[in-house]
Design a protein around this motif. Structure first.
Motif, PDB file in Angstrom:
ATOM      1  N   ALA A   1      45.469  42.637  34.367  1.00 42.21           N
ATOM      2  CA  ALA A   1      46.359  41.993  35.318  1.00 42.21           C
ATOM      3  C   ALA A   1      45.678  41.859  36.679  1.00 42.21           C
ATOM      4  CB  ALA A   1      47.652  42.796  35.428  1.00 42.21           C
ATOM      5  N   ALA A   2      44.974  42.894  37.093  1.00 40.88           N
ATOM      6  CA  ALA A   2      44.308  42.863  38.403  1.00 40.88           C
ATOM      7  C   ALA A   2      43.222  41.793  38.445  1.00 40.88           C
ATOM      8  CB  ALA A   2      43.715  44.234  38.721  1.00 40.88           C
ATOM      9  N   TYR A   3      42.417  41.706  37.399  1.00 38.00           N
ATOM     10  CA  TYR A   3      41.373  40.687  37.357  1.00 38.00           C
ATOM     11  C   TYR A   3      41.989  39.287  37.360  1.00 38.00           C
ATOM     12  CZ  TYR A   3      37.739  44.136  36.111  1.00 38.00           C
ATOM     13  OH  TYR A   3      36.850  45.178  36.118  1.00 38.00           O
ATOM     14  N   ALA A   4      43.022  39.107  36.567  1.00 36.26           N
ATOM     15  CA  ALA A   4      43.660  37.792  36.478  1.00 36.26           C
ATOM     16  C   ALA A   4      44.239  37.364  37.824  1.00 36.26           C
ATOM     17  CB  ALA A   4      44.756  37.816  35.408  1.00 36.26           C
ATOM     18  N   MET A   5      44.917  38.287  38.492  1.00 36.89           N
ATOM     19  CA  MET A   5      45.500  37.962  39.790  1.00 36.89           C
ATOM     20  C   MET A   5      44.419  37.750  40.852  1.00 36.89           C
ATOM     21  SD  MET A   5      48.877  40.409  39.745  1.00 36.89           S
ATOM     22  CE  MET A   5      49.532  39.808  41.295  1.00 36.89           C
ATOM     23  N   ALA A   6      43.297  38.451  40.725  1.00 31.88           N
ATOM     24  CA  ALA A   6      42.214  38.315  41.700  1.00 31.88           C
ATOM     25  C   ALA A   6      41.629  36.908  41.696  1.00 31.88           C
ATOM     26  CB  ALA A   6      41.118  39.341  41.423  1.00 31.88           C
ATOM     27  N   VAL A   7      41.578  36.282  40.535  1.00 30.68           N
ATOM     28  CA  VAL A   7      41.047  34.913  40.466  1.00 30.68           C
ATOM     29  C   VAL A   7      41.933  33.971  41.272  1.00 30.68           C
ATOM     30  CG1 VAL A   7      40.543  32.966  38.945  1.00 30.68           C
ATOM     31  CG2 VAL A   7      39.907  35.281  38.252  1.00 30.68           C
ATOM     32  N   LEU A   8      43.244  34.113  41.138  1.00 26.85           N
ATOM     33  CA  LEU A   8      44.154  33.249  41.892  1.00 26.85           C
ATOM     34  C   LEU A   8      44.089  33.570  43.383  1.00 26.85           C
ATOM     35  CD1 LEU A   8      46.263  31.050  40.706  1.00 26.85           C
ATOM     36  CD2 LEU A   8      44.977  32.420  39.085  1.00 26.85           C
ATOM     37  N   GLU A   9      43.850  34.826  43.726  1.00 26.28           N
ATOM     38  CA  GLU A   9      43.677  35.204  45.126  1.00 26.28           C
ATOM     39  C   GLU A   9      42.417  34.547  45.696  1.00 26.28           C
ATOM     40  OE1 GLU A   9      45.400  36.975  48.331  1.00 26.28           O
ATOM     41  OE2 GLU A   9      46.184  37.128  46.298  1.00 26.28           O
ATOM     42  N   THR A  10      41.373  34.519  44.904  1.00 22.79           N
ATOM     43  CA  THR A  10      40.139  33.850  45.311  1.00 22.79           C
ATOM     44  C   THR A  10      40.384  32.364  45.524  1.00 22.79           C
ATOM     45  OG1 THR A  10      38.800  35.476  44.123  1.00 22.79           O
ATOM     46  CG2 THR A  10      37.752  33.362  44.616  1.00 22.79           C
ATOM     47  N   ASN A  11      41.122  31.758  44.616  1.00 25.62           N
ATOM     48  CA  ASN A  11      41.455  30.340  44.742  1.00 25.62           C
ATOM     49  C   ASN A  11      42.255  30.073  46.020  1.00 25.62           C
ATOM     50  OD1 ASN A  11      41.676  27.576  43.778  1.00 25.62           O
ATOM     51  ND2 ASN A  11      43.797  28.063  43.298  1.00 25.62           N
ATOM     52  N   ALA A  19      38.199  26.330  36.705  1.00 28.82           N
ATOM     53  CA  ALA A  19      39.489  25.918  36.162  1.00 28.82           C
ATOM     54  C   ALA A  19      39.421  26.041  34.643  1.00 28.82           C
ATOM     55  CB  ALA A  19      39.805  24.482  36.574  1.00 28.82           C
ATOM     56  N   ALA A  20      40.027  27.088  34.119  1.00 26.70           N
ATOM     57  CA  ALA A  20      39.902  27.375  32.694  1.00 26.70           C
ATOM     58  C   ALA A  20      41.251  27.717  32.084  1.00 26.70           C
ATOM     59  CB  ALA A  20      38.927  28.544  32.488  1.00 26.70           C
ATOM     60  N   PRO A  21      42.031  26.780  31.632  1.00 31.55           N
ATOM     61  CA  PRO A  21      41.737  25.343  31.620  1.00 31.55           C
ATOM     62  C   PRO A  21      42.152  24.622  32.896  1.00 31.55           C
ATOM     63  CG  PRO A  21      43.752  25.727  30.406  1.00 31.55           C
ATOM     64  CD  PRO A  21      43.243  27.073  30.837  1.00 31.55           C
ATOM     65  N   THR A  22      42.917  25.255  33.775  1.00 27.66           N
ATOM     66  CA  THR A  22      43.338  24.633  35.033  1.00 27.66           C
ATOM     67  C   THR A  22      43.175  25.636  36.164  1.00 27.66           C
ATOM     68  OG1 THR A  22      45.639  25.376  34.860  1.00 27.66           O
ATOM     69  CG2 THR A  22      45.100  23.263  33.799  1.00 27.66           C
ATOM     70  N   ALA A  23      43.251  25.160  37.399  1.00 37.08           N
ATOM     71  CA  ALA A  23      43.153  26.073  38.540  1.00 37.08           C
ATOM     72  C   ALA A  23      44.313  27.059  38.555  1.00 37.08           C
ATOM     73  CB  ALA A  23      43.110  25.281  39.848  1.00 37.08           C
ATOM     74  N   GLY A  24      45.502  26.586  38.202  1.00 33.53           N
ATOM     75  CA  GLY A  24      46.677  27.451  38.215  1.00 33.53           C
ATOM     76  C   GLY A  24      46.689  28.511  37.136  1.00 33.53           C
ATOM     77  N   SER A  25      45.850  28.342  36.114  1.00 24.18           N
ATOM     78  CA  SER A  25      45.798  29.325  35.015  1.00 24.18           C
ATOM     79  C   SER A  25      44.413  29.952  34.882  1.00 24.18           C
ATOM     80  CB  SER A  25      46.178  28.648  33.693  1.00 24.18           C
ATOM     81  OG  SER A  25      45.265  27.619  33.361  1.00 24.18           O
ATOM     82  N   ALA A  26      43.604  29.812  35.916  1.00 25.55           N
ATOM     83  CA  ALA A  26      42.198  30.201  35.849  1.00 25.55           C
ATOM     84  C   ALA A  26      41.956  31.698  35.747  1.00 25.55           C
ATOM     85  CB  ALA A  26      41.452  29.649  37.068  1.00 25.55           C
ATOM     86  N   GLY A  27      42.972  32.519  35.960  1.00 26.42           N
ATOM     87  CA  GLY A  27      42.765  33.958  35.920  1.00 26.42           C
ATOM     88  C   GLY A  27      42.913  34.599  34.557  1.00 26.42           C
ATOM     89  N   VAL A  28      43.540  33.908  33.626  1.00 26.25           N
ATOM     90  CA  VAL A  28      43.861  34.526  32.335  1.00 26.25           C
ATOM     91  C   VAL A  28      42.608  34.883  31.551  1.00 26.25           C
ATOM     92  CG1 VAL A  28      45.064  34.245  30.131  1.00 26.25           C
ATOM     93  CG2 VAL A  28      46.091  33.354  32.243  1.00 26.25           C
ATOM     94  N   ILE A  29      41.730  33.925  31.328  1.00 20.02           N
ATOM     95  CA  ILE A  29      40.550  34.175  30.491  1.00 20.02           C
ATOM     96  C   ILE A  29      39.619  35.209  31.120  1.00 20.02           C
ATOM     97  CG2 ILE A  29      38.506  33.127  29.428  1.00 20.02           C
ATOM     98  CD1 ILE A  29      40.240  30.542  29.130  1.00 20.02           C
ATOM     99  N   PRO A  30      39.217  35.064  32.382  1.00 23.07           N
ATOM    100  CA  PRO A  30      38.373  36.124  32.947  1.00 23.07           C
ATOM    101  C   PRO A  30      39.093  37.456  33.055  1.00 23.07           C
ATOM    102  CG  PRO A  30      38.949  34.517  34.643  1.00 23.07           C
ATOM    103  CD  PRO A  30      39.409  33.960  33.335  1.00 23.07           C
ATOM    104  N   GLY A  31      40.407  37.415  33.279  1.00 20.40           N
ATOM    105  CA  GLY A  31      41.163  38.663  33.333  1.00 20.40           C
ATOM    106  C   GLY A  31      41.025  39.459  32.047  1.00 20.40           C
ATOM    107  N   VAL A  32      41.160  38.755  30.923  1.00 23.69           N
ATOM    108  CA  VAL A  32      41.045  39.405  29.615  1.00 23.69           C
ATOM    109  C   VAL A  32      39.603  39.809  29.327  1.00 23.69           C
ATOM    110  CG1 VAL A  32      41.231  39.002  27.114  1.00 23.69           C
ATOM    111  CG2 VAL A  32      43.099  38.314  28.629  1.00 23.69           C
ATOM    112  N   LEU A  33      38.675  38.883  29.496  1.00 26.58           N
ATOM    113  CA  LEU A  33      37.296  39.157  29.104  1.00 26.58           C
ATOM    114  C   LEU A  33      36.621  40.210  29.979  1.00 26.58           C
ATOM    115  CD1 LEU A  33      36.002  35.621  28.062  1.00 26.58           C
ATOM    116  CD2 LEU A  33      36.976  37.436  26.646  1.00 26.58           C
ATOM    117  N   LEU A  34      36.840  40.152  31.283  1.00 19.56           N
ATOM    118  CA  LEU A  34      36.226  41.160  32.150  1.00 19.56           C
ATOM    119  C   LEU A  34      36.808  42.550  31.902  1.00 19.56           C
ATOM    120  CD1 LEU A  34      35.913  39.147  35.482  1.00 19.56           C
ATOM    121  CD2 LEU A  34      34.072  39.796  33.897  1.00 19.56           C
ATOM    122  N   ALA A  35      38.116  42.604  31.640  1.00 19.72           N
ATOM    123  CA  ALA A  35      38.732  43.898  31.338  1.00 19.72           C
ATOM    124  C   ALA A  35      38.184  44.468  30.038  1.00 19.72           C
ATOM    125  CB  ALA A  35      40.246  43.753  31.270  1.00 19.72           C
TER     126      ALA A  35
END
Length: 198
Positions: A1-11, A19-35
């Motif tokens: 959750a922290a990684y996912a929210m951090a991407v949107l904070e960066t944006n 944008a994976a797949p969009t800017a508004g949803s860009a935190g989900v994939i890195p949030g999961v993979l980095l965790a």
């Protein structure tokens, strides 16, 4: 959750994101993979393979439906990102291609019907927290599939159903900032005080 929210904070702070797949949803994939990389020690090469799996799922959704909140609601954005992340997780865990698609279908099913209602048309509220929820949905969807639980409705039909649901949403609930949370008194008051310089 922290990684996912951090991407949107960066944006939101004008940082660089993918944008994976969009800017508004860009935190989900890195949030999961980095965790998962931090928790389980996956290599960058393993993450690249997982990203390729996620990209394939994203391509199928884009080709046969949409990832646009304006066209299909938040289910098309966060739902698609969660589907991509779920498939990537299964790939990392050594699952089969069928399990990857089952996980993606699970994620789409769990996000189906989610409206796109950004306050002031920005991807901070409620999108940032939805990225965290999308990451959690992706992980649960992957675990369900890896446990051997299949789906009654296949991935392709799930994508088609998501698209039909998105097209049936009223305009106000498809990224217009005119419905849902965006139309609440608190959101409107915030917009008046922050967006108009009052």
């Amino acid at each position: 959750a922290a990684y996912a929210m951090a991407v949107l904070e960066t944006n939101a702070s004008m940082g660089r994101i993918v944008a994976a797949p969009t800017a508004g949803s860009a935190g989900v994939i890195p949030g999961v993979l980095l965790a998962l990389q931090k928790a389980k020690g996956y290599s960058d090469e393993q993450l690249k393979r997982a990203l390729a799996c996620a990209a394939a799922v994203g391509y199928l959704i884009t080709r046969n439906a949409t990832v646009s909140g304006a066209e299909g609601g938040c289910q098309a954005e966060i739902g698609s990102a969660a589907a991509m992340a779920a498939a990537a997780c299964v790939e990392l865990e050594g699952g089969t291609p069928e399990q990857c698609l089952n996980a993606a279908g699970n994620a789409l099913t769990n996000m189906m019907g989610l409206v796109c209602d950004p306050v002031a048309g920005l991807v901070e509220v409620p999108c940032q927290k939805r990225n965290a929820s999308g990451a959690a949905t992706a992980l649960v969807s992957a675990q369900t599939s890896l446990a051997g639980i299949g789906n009654l409705v296949g991935f392709d039909q799930t994508v088609e159903a998501m698209y039909k649901v998105g097209r049936s949403l009223p305009f106000e609930l498809r990224e217009s900032a005119l419905g849902g949370l965006a139309a609440t008194p608190d959101a409107c008051a915030w917009c008046e005080s922050h967006m108009c310089g009052k």
